[in-house]
Design an enzyme around this catalytic site. Structure first.
Site, PDB file in Angstrom:
ATOM      1  N   CYS A 116      -2.442   8.990  -8.036  1.00 45.05           N
ATOM      2  CA  CYS A 116      -3.703   8.822  -7.304  1.00 45.05           C
ATOM      3  C   CYS A 116      -4.668   9.923  -7.752  1.00 45.05           C
ATOM      4  O   CYS A 116      -4.333  11.104  -7.692  1.00 45.05           O
ATOM      5  CB  CYS A 116      -3.482   8.898  -5.797  1.00 45.05           C
ATOM      6  N   LEU A 119      -5.643   7.395   0.487  1.00 48.49           N
ATOM      7  CA  LEU A 119      -4.236   7.046   0.731  1.00 48.49           C
ATOM      8  C   LEU A 119      -3.926   6.923   2.218  1.00 48.49           C
ATOM      9  O   LEU A 119      -2.897   7.390   2.708  1.00 48.49           O
ATOM     10  CB  LEU A 119      -3.297   8.062   0.050  1.00 48.49           C
ATOM     11  N   LYS A 154       0.857  -1.191   0.000  1.00 51.55           N
ATOM     12  CA  LYS A 154       0.000   0.000   0.000  1.00 51.55           C
ATOM     13  C   LYS A 154       0.894   1.242   0.000  1.00 51.55           C
ATOM     14  O   LYS A 154       1.948   1.253   0.647  1.00 51.55           O
ATOM     15  CB  LYS A 154      -0.854  -0.059   1.278  1.00 51.55           C
ATOM     16  N   ASN A 171      -2.946   3.576 -12.894  1.00 53.21           N
ATOM     17  CA  ASN A 171      -3.712   3.700 -11.658  1.00 53.21           C
ATOM     18  C   ASN A 171      -5.213   3.798 -12.035  1.00 53.21           C
ATOM     19  O   ASN A 171      -5.576   3.507 -13.174  1.00 53.21           O
ATOM     20  CB  ASN A 171      -3.244   4.945 -10.889  1.00 53.21           C
TER      21      ASN A 171
HETATM   22  C1  LIG Z   1      -9.227  -0.026  -2.709  1.00 51.68           C
HETATM   23  C2  LIG Z   1      -8.080   0.364  -3.592  1.00 51.68           C
HETATM   24  C3  LIG Z   1      -6.971   0.980  -3.028  1.00 51.68           C
HETATM   25  C4  LIG Z   1      -5.875   1.354  -3.823  1.00 51.68           C
HETATM   26  N1  LIG Z   1      -4.793   1.923  -3.253  1.00 51.68           N
HETATM   27  C5  LIG Z   1      -3.705   2.235  -4.021  1.00 51.68           C
HETATM   28  C6  LIG Z   1      -2.530   2.760  -3.438  1.00 51.68           C
HETATM   29  O1  LIG Z   1      -2.405   2.919  -2.211  1.00 51.68           O
HETATM   30  N2  LIG Z   1      -1.492   3.077  -4.273  1.00 51.68           N
HETATM   31  C7  LIG Z   1      -1.543   2.883  -5.637  1.00 51.68           C
HETATM   32  O2  LIG Z   1      -0.571   3.157  -6.342  1.00 51.68           O
HETATM   33  N3  LIG Z   1      -2.646   2.352  -6.198  1.00 51.68           N
HETATM   34  C8  LIG Z   1      -3.724   2.037  -5.436  1.00 51.68           C
HETATM   35  N4  LIG Z   1      -4.832   1.492  -6.022  1.00 51.68           N
HETATM   36  C9  LIG Z   1      -4.859   1.305  -7.487  1.00 51.68           C
HETATM   37  C10 LIG Z   1      -4.466  -0.131  -7.868  1.00 51.68           C
HETATM   38  O3  LIG Z   1      -3.152  -0.451  -7.442  1.00 51.68           O
HETATM   39  C11 LIG Z   1      -4.550  -0.319  -9.394  1.00 51.68           C
HETATM   40  O4  LIG Z   1      -3.652   0.561 -10.042  1.00 51.68           O
HETATM   41  C12 LIG Z   1      -5.953  -0.030  -9.933  1.00 51.68           C
HETATM   42  O5  LIG Z   1      -6.933  -0.518  -9.041  1.00 51.68           O
HETATM   43  C13 LIG Z   1      -6.189  -0.655 -11.321  1.00 51.68           C
HETATM   44  O6  LIG Z   1      -5.981  -2.046 -11.285  1.00 51.68           O
HETATM   45  P1  LIG Z   1      -7.197  -3.100 -11.103  1.00 51.68           P
HETATM   46  O7  LIG Z   1      -8.230  -2.755 -12.118  1.00 51.68           O
HETATM   47  O8  LIG Z   1      -6.570  -4.430 -11.299  1.00 51.68           O
HETATM   48  O9  LIG Z   1      -7.732  -2.917  -9.715  1.00 51.68           O
HETATM   49  C14 LIG Z   1      -5.922   1.105  -5.229  1.00 51.68           C
HETATM   50  C15 LIG Z   1      -7.052   0.483  -5.793  1.00 51.68           C
HETATM   51  C16 LIG Z   1      -8.119   0.102  -5.001  1.00 51.68           C
HETATM   52  C17 LIG Z   1      -9.307  -0.587  -5.631  1.00 51.68           C
END
Ligand SMILES: Cc1cc2nc3c(=O)[nH]c(=O)nc-3n(C[C@H](O)[C@H](O)[C@H](O)COP(=O)(O)O)c2cc1C
Length: 319
Positions: free
Chosen positions: A142, A87, A58, A204
């Site tokens: 983000c 975050l 995270k 992201n």
């Molecule tokens: C609940 C949640 C929390 C996330 N927290 C972070 C984070 O702390 N840092 C980050 O770089 N991306 C964060 N992301 C983004 C994911 O790492 C990823 O880039 C994004 O969800 C797209 O991928 P996915 O469609 O496989 O989920 C978060 C996503 C979700 C759903």
């Protein structure tokens, strides 16, 4: 003659699907994306046992952040979530202490970090140099937290400053995670590459909002959040395609990957590795072995021995 299932197994075992990046070595190219699971030693072991190649933690900042109040996440039709967690994290000192205490590290761990100045990024990396993390991912993307993330990640000059500062402090590879909410993601990726980034993670979440028609109000307490999951896959694939055409460093694809077919699509678009986030939420940790097994079968069926034979194939129109 060898029975066909035996042949398939032996071909499968020969396929090289590892990912190596300047000393950062993964047994397979399928990583857990940042922010999806906690960072306890037990979770790292479970993610490793499930078959992931590496785990991104995270995102952390210098100071602890509480994040937004509930609701912070809402599921959407078609496979996905809109989240605005804000975050939340325990801050650098607590995270560094946890990492120093890691007794077992069955797969490489990637520390994800964010900040609003180059000095903050440099300070976080310098502090984490005394921990066993294997790699850094700069979260410059983000979409729902002011002054950090996307506000840094949409300006090529700021990106360059931050990446240079992180690289100066780092003895391990530095990944730069970019946003799909940019007019030209490839320009930002190119700025990161020129500043010394070792790889680009694309992407992201996509800026989004869900409104409750009964209350007439946005559901998330922060109102605006980031969309993830299957629904963003075509956007993410396009970003990977554009970025991989522009930069020479590896691209790590992320956004909507749920099945092995999704992962192969990203590889064909030009990704050298992938990250899986939301699918772990709706399908569980079993997605990792499903995806790696699927990539291996796909390669075996085509007689491919090295994953490099798939990477970027969609760019070659004469194929
Ligand atoms: C609940 C949640 C929390 C996330 N927290 C972070 C984070 O702390 N840092 C980050 O770089 N991306 C964060 N992301 C983004 C994911 O790492 C990823 O880039 C994004 O969800 C797209 O991928 P996915 O469609 O496989 O989920 C978060 C996503 C979700 C759903």
């Amino acid at each position: 003659m060898e029975p066909s299932h035996k042949k398939k197994e032996s071909e499968t075992s020969l396929a090289d699907i590892s990912f190596n990046l300047a000393g950062f070595k993964m047994r397979n190219p399928v990583m857990l994306a940042s922010g999806i699971l906690g960072v306890t030693p037990d979770i790292i072991k479970r993610v490793a046992d499930a078959g992931a190649g590496a785990m991104v933690m995270k995102s952390i900042s210098v100071e602890p952040r509480q994040g937004y109040r509930n609701p912070t996440i809402v599921e959407v039709e078609g496979g996905g979530y809109v989240n605005a967690v804000g975050l939340s994290n325990p801050g650098l000192d607590v995270f560094a202490e946890e990492m120093r205490g890691l007794k077992e590290k069955p797969i490489p761990v990637v520390a994800s970090l964010f900040g609003s100045t180059a000095e903050e990024f440099s300070h976080i990396v310098s502090t984490l140099e005394s921990t066993p993390v294997d790699c850094y991912e700069l979260n410059l993307s983000c979409p729902h937290v002011e002054k950090v993330g996307l506000e840094v990640g949409q300006d090529p000059v700021a990106v360059s400053k931050v990446v240079k500062a992180a690289k100066k402090a780092a003895s391990r590879p530095v990944l730069v995670k970019i946003s799909p909410n940019l007019t030209a993601p490839a320009e930002i990726a190119a700025a990161a590459e020129s500043a010394g980034a070792d790889a680009i993670t694309a992407v992201n979440t996509v800026r989004a909002m869900v409104i409750d028609v009964e209350t007439g109000q946005p559901i998330l307490s922060h109102r605006i959040g980031g969309l993830s999951g299957s629904v963003i896959k075509p956007i993410a694939v396009r970003c990977v395609y554009d970025v991989s055409q522009r930069v020479k460093i590896p691209v790590i694809g992320c956004g909507g990957i749920t099945t092995w077919k999704d992962a192969v699509e990203f590889l064909l678009a030009g990704a050298s590795a992938v990250q899986v986030g939301s699918a772990v939420g709706y399908r569980g940790l079993g997605v990792f072995s499903e995806i790696t097994d699927g990539i291996r079968s796909y390669m075996a069926q085509r007689g491919l021995k090295n994953i490099g034979e798939i990477i970027g194939r969609a760019h070659n129109s004469s194929d």
